[in-house]
Design a protein around this motif. Structure first.
Motif, PDB file in Angstrom:
ATOM      1  N   ASP A 261       7.980   5.956   5.049  1.00 43.11           N
ATOM      2  CA  ASP A 261       6.387   5.476   4.019  1.00 43.11           C
ATOM      3  C   ASP A 261       6.389   5.439   2.595  1.00 43.11           C
ATOM      4  O   ASP A 261       6.500   7.136   2.315  1.00 43.11           O
ATOM      5  CB  ASP A 261       4.904   5.291   4.533  1.00 43.11           C
ATOM      6  CG  ASP A 261       3.197   5.181   3.476  1.00 43.11           C
ATOM      7  OD1 ASP A 261       3.071   5.483   3.151  1.00 43.11           O
ATOM      8  OD2 ASP A 261       3.936   3.618   4.423  1.00 43.11           O
ATOM      9  N   ASP A 263       4.904   5.277   0.404  1.00 40.60           N
ATOM     10  CA  ASP A 263       3.662   5.851  -1.125  1.00 40.60           C
ATOM     11  C   ASP A 263       3.432   7.545   0.008  1.00 40.60           C
ATOM     12  O   ASP A 263       2.866   8.329  -0.900  1.00 40.60           O
ATOM     13  CB  ASP A 263       2.522   5.100  -0.103  1.00 40.60           C
ATOM     14  CG  ASP A 263       1.564   3.545  -0.968  1.00 40.60           C
ATOM     15  OD1 ASP A 263       3.252   3.667  -2.092  1.00 40.60           O
ATOM     16  OD2 ASP A 263       1.116   3.024  -0.490  1.00 40.60           O
ATOM     17  N   ARG A 264       3.089   7.849   0.728  1.00 41.36           N
ATOM     18  CA  ARG A 264       3.037   8.870   1.207  1.00 41.36           C
ATOM     19  C   ARG A 264       4.325  10.016   1.016  1.00 41.36           C
ATOM     20  O   ARG A 264       4.593  10.608   0.632  1.00 41.36           O
ATOM     21  CB  ARG A 264       3.729   9.087   3.604  1.00 41.36           C
ATOM     22  CG  ARG A 264       3.666  10.167   3.871  1.00 41.36           C
ATOM     23  CD  ARG A 264       2.501  11.473   3.881  1.00 41.36           C
ATOM     24  NE  ARG A 264       2.423  12.684   4.199  1.00 41.36           N
ATOM     25  CZ  ARG A 264       1.279  13.448   3.879  1.00 41.36           C
ATOM     26  NH1 ARG A 264       0.659  12.767   2.234  1.00 41.36           N
ATOM     27  NH2 ARG A 264       1.907  14.317   4.174  1.00 41.36           N
ATOM     28  N   MET A 266       5.720   9.535  -1.801  1.00 37.98           N
ATOM     29  CA  MET A 266       5.546   9.802  -3.776  1.00 37.98           C
ATOM     30  C   MET A 266       3.993  11.318  -3.630  1.00 37.98           C
ATOM     31  O   MET A 266       4.203  11.815  -4.071  1.00 37.98           O
ATOM     32  CB  MET A 266       4.837   8.142  -3.656  1.00 37.98           C
ATOM     33  CG  MET A 266       5.956   7.298  -4.150  1.00 37.98           C
ATOM     34  SD  MET A 266       5.466   5.808  -4.922  1.00 37.98           S
ATOM     35  CE  MET A 266       5.361   6.351  -6.687  1.00 37.98           C
ATOM     36  N   ALA A 267       3.467  11.057  -2.157  1.00 38.80           N
ATOM     37  CA  ALA A 267       2.121  11.648  -2.495  1.00 38.80           C
ATOM     38  C   ALA A 267       2.540  13.048  -2.063  1.00 38.80           C
ATOM     39  O   ALA A 267       2.258  13.754  -2.004  1.00 38.80           O
ATOM     40  CB  ALA A 267       1.194  10.768  -1.025  1.00 38.80           C
ATOM     41  N   THR A 289      10.009  -1.478  -7.356  1.00 31.38           N
ATOM     42  CA  THR A 289       9.170  -1.902  -6.398  1.00 31.38           C
ATOM     43  C   THR A 289       8.640  -3.674  -6.934  1.00 31.38           C
ATOM     44  O   THR A 289       8.377  -3.183  -8.168  1.00 31.38           O
ATOM     45  CB  THR A 289       7.931  -1.204  -5.787  1.00 31.38           C
ATOM     46  OG1 THR A 289       7.402  -0.385  -6.999  1.00 31.38           O
ATOM     47  CG2 THR A 289       8.452   0.273  -4.751  1.00 31.38           C
ATOM     48  N   LYS A 293       4.665   1.653  -9.102  1.00 30.74           N
ATOM     49  CA  LYS A 293       3.966   2.524  -8.739  1.00 30.74           C
ATOM     50  C   LYS A 293       4.100   3.806  -9.449  1.00 30.74           C
ATOM     51  O   LYS A 293       4.714   4.549  -9.926  1.00 30.74           O
ATOM     52  CB  LYS A 293       4.274   2.397  -7.440  1.00 30.74           C
ATOM     53  CG  LYS A 293       3.785   1.308  -6.196  1.00 30.74           C
ATOM     54  CD  LYS A 293       3.690   2.107  -5.080  1.00 30.74           C
ATOM     55  CE  LYS A 293       3.711   0.838  -3.978  1.00 30.74           C
ATOM     56  NZ  LYS A 293       4.256   1.095  -2.818  1.00 30.74           N
ATOM     57  N   VAL A 295       1.985   7.660  -8.962  1.00 32.09           N
ATOM     58  CA  VAL A 295       1.316   8.477  -8.079  1.00 32.09           C
ATOM     59  C   VAL A 295       1.807  10.322  -8.957  1.00 32.09           C
ATOM     60  O   VAL A 295       2.659  10.029  -9.069  1.00 32.09           O
ATOM     61  CB  VAL A 295       1.546   9.101  -6.206  1.00 32.09           C
ATOM     62  CG1 VAL A 295       0.974  10.121  -6.192  1.00 32.09           C
ATOM     63  CG2 VAL A 295       1.686   7.814  -6.111  1.00 32.09           C
ATOM     64  N   LEU A 304      -4.997   9.878  -8.605  1.00 29.61           N
ATOM     65  CA  LEU A 304      -4.266   8.513  -8.732  1.00 29.61           C
ATOM     66  C   LEU A 304      -4.415   8.408 -10.024  1.00 29.61           C
ATOM     67  O   LEU A 304      -4.357   7.583 -11.064  1.00 29.61           O
ATOM     68  CB  LEU A 304      -4.864   7.355  -8.137  1.00 29.61           C
ATOM     69  CG  LEU A 304      -3.846   7.679  -6.221  1.00 29.61           C
ATOM     70  CD1 LEU A 304      -4.040   6.239  -5.838  1.00 29.61           C
ATOM     71  CD2 LEU A 304      -2.461   7.905  -6.612  1.00 29.61           C
TER      72      LEU A 304
END
Length: 842
Positions: A261, A263-264, A266-267, A289, A293, A295, A304
């Motif tokens: 994932d 987003d995961r 990057m987090a 993308t 994005k 983060v 964020l």
């Protein structure tokens, strides 16, 4: 920084200054009392070398700070309390307080720290020295001629007092400066602070023991060297610990980055990076993308919102693509002030960035694969042109609904087929046809209920799966509403096009599932087309493909061999004098168990089965044999059969037909192939080639059902036909419909102008015969002259004739000399619409 953030920062700064001011004030009080005690002679003056050594040791302790990094926080541990503790064992406390203050001030200024830190550091250590001195006096320690007299218990209590005072003063200040709760600040790094306390206690006891063995105050000069040695040793241990923790964290973070994932990933990066590199915060930005994005976060927390201060020190690492090496993103670390990474830290940063880059590639690749899978799954279940469900989704959903049972109501299927849609494609082009299909799809979807499934099965055929119906009769009502939305005209390229549709309705059967439901709806739709109705409901009695009839047609494969398949012939006559001009072959099947089977019961099924080629070849052979027998008896009559659509797509078909003609020793013009008009307007090149071959070989072609198609004139401009056949519907309606009579007249005029023979089908009465003859039509076919019969009976009828005239089946309408006969090569071949021979297979 927002106004609210500025106000909060200013309030915190004021509180911090007040707290530091309080510490400085208490330190000044202790310092004043100490100076007073020294000035008034209340305490003895130690040797000058001891005082200098103490000040020097205090100065050195401020530089020998062990910096410890844990979870993105850094704190320092100094050796000043050891200096204070050792000094209290060799000189009176007032001198310790003054010497410590002087040494700390010098050390802080040499370290070039801010005035606020100089004030706080000096005040804190001064108070710590005073606290140790108070404990020394309180436990009964006293000094005899400059030498201290106390027990080791007093030394331990002094160490606790100095340490406790240091913690009591420094924790509130750090808590306020870092906006950390005081309880959390006290618990933070407690294990490290306790270990450091034990190390200081060991050093302090060693120095005290050394002084107790050799009562020489000059040994205090050894204290700075001892402190430096301990500092370097402990610093090495701390660094090894930090490196071990950092590499463990790097390995753990690399494992945590192994996610699909984006987003995961990057987090995780911004959660782990600050602790790995002792940064204040981290940021990951991805460029490739759909929308870039970003983060941002601190240790263990993703934030964020908010922007980094303009004066922040940022270290940026570019994340490159694997193939074209173009940047796909950036990884950034933010520090409060300038930072220089050493070789090991740079290596860790490159390793972390490489793991992050790999994780981003994997996540984006997985996301792309997932997107493609979703697109493929959608495309596999939806029609590309209209976006409706396709046949596959209809079958899947329908089978699921049927399997669930009828607990929520009746399940029905409406099958729709647009009438005259091919005319739109042929006249306006396929782009216009696609536009019409999209409008039809939108209207059906808007009119359907949310629970109904609207689908396009292909071409101009649509289906609507109706669920949750309270009764089967409601399906008809719902279907009429769906078809009604199509009546409004559609504007295409500035033209208003009227759309009509034929629909078939069927309810879910008890057996057979969705396949049987589709078949029944298809049967009902064709019933609607044949009867001219807008909607027809499935009727088992009219189903030509039910189980019983399938059992009948199951034995069709042996019909040719056992002689049960035969061919009857219906003559066509000259309307003026009743002379027989030709005959059309009509298949008959005499089943051993069921008797003579009505052609309507098996022809449609045979046409859809794999038996069609052999069936059609057998009919053609029997038709040509009959033609030979008539010719040998003196009646040279052509015979006609119909051509299957797929036969026209096979370039080998003309050669197969010509081989049979040569086998029976018949001229090519004795065979006439009838073409259904609606099947010859496809404008495919292979169709034109096949028909051109027949024309060149001399086989005659007849255009059947003329007037019911959609592009009659365009067909005549391409297809090399010899004859036109007027559909029986016009003949039946001409007595009551002026429009039908007009169509017949125009067809006769057209045939005359193009030098084509014209044949009228369905001539069942003398008035029809005479009316057609008066319009100029010279040939006709129907029950008025003869019903279908065997080849032998037709030959007998030809011999018998009418009124003693062989070859005649009806009396003449006028004198023989008034008749203009058709030339032999223009003789048409009749057939009766309701008993059409199945098309020849290729």
């Amino acid at each position: 920084m927002t106004d609210e953030q500025k106000a909060h920062h200013n309030a915190t700064d004021r509180q911090l200054r007040l707290l530091v001011g309080l510490v400085v004030f208490v330190a000044l009080v202790a310092l004043i009392f100490s100076i007073h005690a020294i000035a008034t002679g209340l305490v003895n003056t130690p040797p000058l070398v001891a005082i200098a050594a103490l000040a020097l040791a205090a100065t050195a302790s401020t530089s020998a700070v062990v910096n410890v990094r844990v979870n993105a926080t850094k704190f320092g541990q100094s050796w000043t309390d050891i200096v204070i503790l050792v000094a209290l064992t060799v000189m009176p406390p007032p001198w310790v307080v003054v010497s410590t203050a002087v040494g700390i001030v010098i050390g802080r200024f040499l370290a070039r720290v801010s005035p606020l830190k100089v004030a706080f550091g000096t005040g804190k250590d001064t108070i710590c020295a005073a606290a140790g001195g108070l404990v020394a006096y309180a436990t009964g320690a006293h000094f005899v001629q400059g030498e201290p007299q106390f027990h080791l218990t007093t030394l331990f209590l002094m160490l606790l007092a100095v340490t406790f005072t240091d913690e009591l003063l420094i924790n509130p200040v750090i808590s306020l400066a870092t906006q950390t709760p005081l309880s959390q600040q006290i618990r933070r790094h407690l294990d490290i602070r306790l270990g450091f306390l034990a190390a200081r206690l060991i050093v302090a006891f060693f120095v005290v023991w050394l002084l107790s063995v050799n009562h020489d105050a000059q040994l205090l000069l050894v204290v700075p060297l001892l402190i430096l040695t301990m500092h370097l040793w402990y610093l090495s241990r701390i660094r090894k610990r930090d490196e071990r923790i950092s590499w463990q964290g790097l390995a753990t973070s690399a494992e945590a980055l192994n996610d699909v994932d984006l987003d995961r990933v990057m987090a995780v990066a911004v959660e782990w990076a600050p602790s790995l590199f002792s940064a204040d915060s981290a940021e990951v930005e991805v460029f490739h993308t759909d929308q870039p994005k970003v983060v941002r976060g601190t240790a263990g927390k993703v934030a964020l919102e908010g922007a980094w201060p303009a004066d922040a020190f940022v270290i940026t690492t570019v994340l490159e693509g694997r193939t074209d090496r173009r940047p796909i993103g950036e990884f950034r670390l933010r520090f409060r002030g300038p930072v220089t990474l050493n070789e090991m830290e740079n290596y860790k940063l490159r390793t972390f960035a490489s793991a992050l880059n790999t994780a981003l590639h994997n996540a984006t690749a997985y996301a792309e694969l997932e997107r493609i899978a979703i697109v493929h799954a959608h495309d596999a279940a939806h029609d590309a042109l209209t976006g409706l469900a396709n046949r596959r989704q209809l079958i899947d959903q329908g089978q699921k609904k049927i399997a669930e049972g009828h607990s929520d109501g009746v399940i029905a299927l409406l099958l729709l087929d647009l009438n005259h849609f091919k005319e739109v494609n042929d006249t306006l082009g396929h782009a216009a046809g696609d536009q019409v299909l999209k409008v039809v799809a939108d209207r059906l979807k808007s009119a359907a209920r949310p629970a109904d499934l609207v689908s396009r099965l292909g071409g101009d055929e649509f289906a609507v799966l109706l669920t949750g119906l309270p009764a089967p009769a409601v399906a008809t009502h719902r279907s009429e509403g769906l078809i009604a939305v199509l009546h409004e005209s559609i504007e295409v390229e500035g033209m208003q096009i009227s759309v009509e549709a034929s629909g078939g309705i069927a309810t879910a059967p008890s057996t057979g599932g969705i396949a049987e439901l589709l078949r029944r709806a298809d049967v009902a739709m064709y019933q609607a087309k044949r009867s001219g109705q807008r909607i027809a409901t499935y009727s088992h009695a009219r189903d030509t493909a039910d189980i019983g009839r399938f059992a009948i047609t199951g034995s069709m494969s042996s019909a040719v061999a056992d002689g049960t398949l035969t061919v009857d012939f219906q003559p066509i006559v000259d309307l003026a004098n009743g002379e027989v001009l030709a005959a059309e072959a009509l298949a008959r099947w005499h089943h051993p168990d069921h008797g003579t089977v009505d052609p309507l019961r098996f022809l449609e099924t045979v046409e859809r089965s794999g038996l069609l080629p052999a069936f059609a070849e057998a009919v053609l052979d029997q038709a040509l044999l009959a033609c030979v027998s008539w010719r040998e008896a003196g009646f040279d009559l052509p015979v006609a059969v119909n051509v299957a659509p797929r036969s026209l797509l096979d370039p080998r078909f003309p050669g197969s037909v010509m081989t049979r003609l040569r086998t029976h020793d018949l001229p090519p013009d004795r065979l006439i192939l009838e073409l259904t008009e609606t099947l010859t307007i496809s404008q495919l090149e292979v169709v034109d080639q096949v028909l051109g071959r027949f024309r060149d070989e001399g086989v005659r072609l007849a255009l059947d059902d003329f007037g019911t198609g959609y592009s009659s004139l365009s067909v005549l401009s391409r297809i090399p036909v010899h004859e036109l056949k007027i559909d029986s519907e016009f003949v039946t309606a001409m007595e009551t419909s002026p429009e039908a009579g007009a169509v017949i007249r125009s067809t006769v005029d057209l045939g005359r102008s193009l030098n084509l023979a014209v044949v009228a089908e369905g001539v069942d009465s003398e008035p029809q015969r005479r009316a057609l003859w008066e319009m100029g039509c010279t040939a006709g076919q129907g029950h008025l002259f003869a019903r279908p019969m065997t080849a032998a009976r037709l030959l007998a009828a030809l011999h018998r004739g009418s009124g003693g005239r062989p070859g005649m089946l009806a009396p003449a309408l006028h004198d023989e000399g008034a008749v203009i006969r058709l030339s032999p090569h223009r003789r048409p071949v009749p057939r009766q619409r309701s008993e059409r021979l199945p098309h020849l297979g290729g």
